[in-house]
Scaffold this active site. Structure first.
Site, PDB file in Angstrom:
ATOM      1  N   GLY A  17      29.276  37.468  33.461  1.00  0.00           N
ATOM      2  CA  GLY A  17      30.195  36.996  34.498  1.00  0.00           C
ATOM      3  C   GLY A  17      30.828  38.176  35.202  1.00  0.00           C
ATOM      4  CB  ALA A  28      38.892  23.737  21.707  1.00  0.00           C
ATOM      5  CE  LYS A  79      37.819  31.577  27.958  1.00  0.00           C
ATOM      6  NZ  LYS A  79      36.917  32.735  28.176  1.00  0.00           N
ATOM      7  CE1 TYR A  81      38.476  28.713  30.104  1.00  0.00           C
ATOM      8  CE2 TYR A  81      40.844  28.693  29.723  1.00  0.00           C
ATOM      9  CZ  TYR A  81      39.699  29.353  30.129  1.00  0.00           C
ATOM     10  OH  TYR A  81      39.786  30.655  30.560  1.00  0.00           O
ATOM     11  CG  ASN A 129      34.539  37.954  32.237  1.00  0.00           C
ATOM     12  OD1 ASN A 129      35.743  37.765  32.120  1.00  0.00           O
ATOM     13  ND2 ASN A 129      33.877  37.656  33.355  1.00  0.00           N
ATOM     14  CB  ILE A 174      44.387  36.671  35.736  1.00  0.00           C
ATOM     15  CG1 ILE A 174      44.744  37.034  34.289  1.00  0.00           C
ATOM     16  CG2 ILE A 174      44.016  37.915  36.533  1.00  0.00           C
ATOM     17  CD1 ILE A 174      45.942  37.947  34.122  1.00  0.00           C
ATOM     18  NE  ARG A 232      33.020  33.793  41.634  1.00  0.00           N
ATOM     19  CZ  ARG A 232      33.046  32.480  41.466  1.00  0.00           C
ATOM     20  NH1 ARG A 232      32.009  31.851  40.947  1.00  0.00           N
ATOM     21  NH2 ARG A 232      34.124  31.788  41.806  1.00  0.00           N
ATOM     22  CB  SER A 270      42.398  32.059  27.640  1.00  0.00           C
ATOM     23  OG  SER A 270      43.454  31.454  28.371  1.00  0.00           O
TER      24      SER A 270
END
Length: 248
Positions: free
Chosen positions: A13, A158, A160, A156, A91, A189, A16, A143
């Site tokens: 990733g 879970a 992370k 999400y 990432n 961010i 971006r 995160s």
């Protein structure tokens, strides 16, 4: 300090948002950076051109990290062509935000396939050349919600949180081989992933952050650079929180 001259880094990733900033900063520090992207070839080539224009070395490879066979093939190719793989930055990630009762099975499957299985596939493939070299750096992007939880982000958060367990276990498994494994847990961010949030939600985030602002991708990249460097050689199994004090 924090030089990476002669090192090869793979950033998933990597074209971006936070991944792009990581790629740029690692390249500035002297690493040859391979940026893996899933679909946007135009954006990937623009990222390569920007790094090269700044005097760095970079290339882009198309890769869906949820495809284990493809991950193996890409990392084998990178290792063969570039002479090794010193740094892996896991990432790549997706978010499918829903309250639990609205979550669909395919949203669960897609999120865990990319965020968790993808990181495992990449780590497994990268550890082989790192073991031969008796050195390596693996950095997983988790995160703040993986530690705190957040309503509407059950899948999400879970996924992370799973990366934190992965980080600790791999750190224990491969420390004797000279491989360090750490995580970076960003707060909110300013990236494409958060740009769709409403002004009300953004104001709520800022008000709950002691530093009183959202973070910048380059601030997360700075933590990644440290963990990738020789100066972090005695740091493993840890999570660096870049969250403005939201969670301490």
């Amino acid at each position: 300090m924090f030089r990476l001259d002669g090192k090869v880094a793979l950033v998933t990733g990597g074209t971006r948002g936070i991944g792009r900033s990581c790629s740029e900063l690692l390249a500035q520090a002297g690493a040859r950076v391979v940026m893996a992207y899933r679909g946007n070839a135009e954006a990937a080539q623009e990222a390569v051109a920007a790094i090269e224009a700044a005097g760095g070395q970079a290339e882009a490879v198309q890769l869906d990290v949820a495809d284990g066979a493809a991950v193996d093939a890409v990392i084998k190719d990178v290792t063969k062509r570039l002479g090794g793989l010193d740094i892996l930055v896991n990432n790549a990630g997706i978010a499918r935000d829903q309250l639990l009762l609205r979550v669909k099975q395919d949203e669960i499957d897609q999120t865990f396939a990319t965020n968790v299985a993808g990181a495992i596939y990449c780590a497994k493939a990268a550890i082989r050349p790192m073991m031969r070299a008796k050195a390596g750096r693996i950095i997983n992007l988790s995160s703040v919600v993986g530690e705190t939880g957040n309503p509407g982000q059950v899948v999400y958060s879970a996924s992370k949180a799973a990366l934190l367990g992965l980080t600790k276990t791999l750190a224990r498994e491969y420390a004797s081989r000279g491989i360090t494994v750490n995580a970076v847990a960003p707060g909110y961010i300013d990236t494409d992933m958060t740009s769709s949030l409403s002004d009300e939600i953004k104001e709520g985030i800022v008000s709950s952050t002691p530093l009183g602002r959202v973070g910048r991708p380059e601030e997360v990249a700075a933590a990644v650079l440290f963990l990738a460097s020789d100066e972090a050689g005695y740091v493993t199994g840890q999570t660096i929180r870049v969250n403005g004090g939201m969670y301490v």
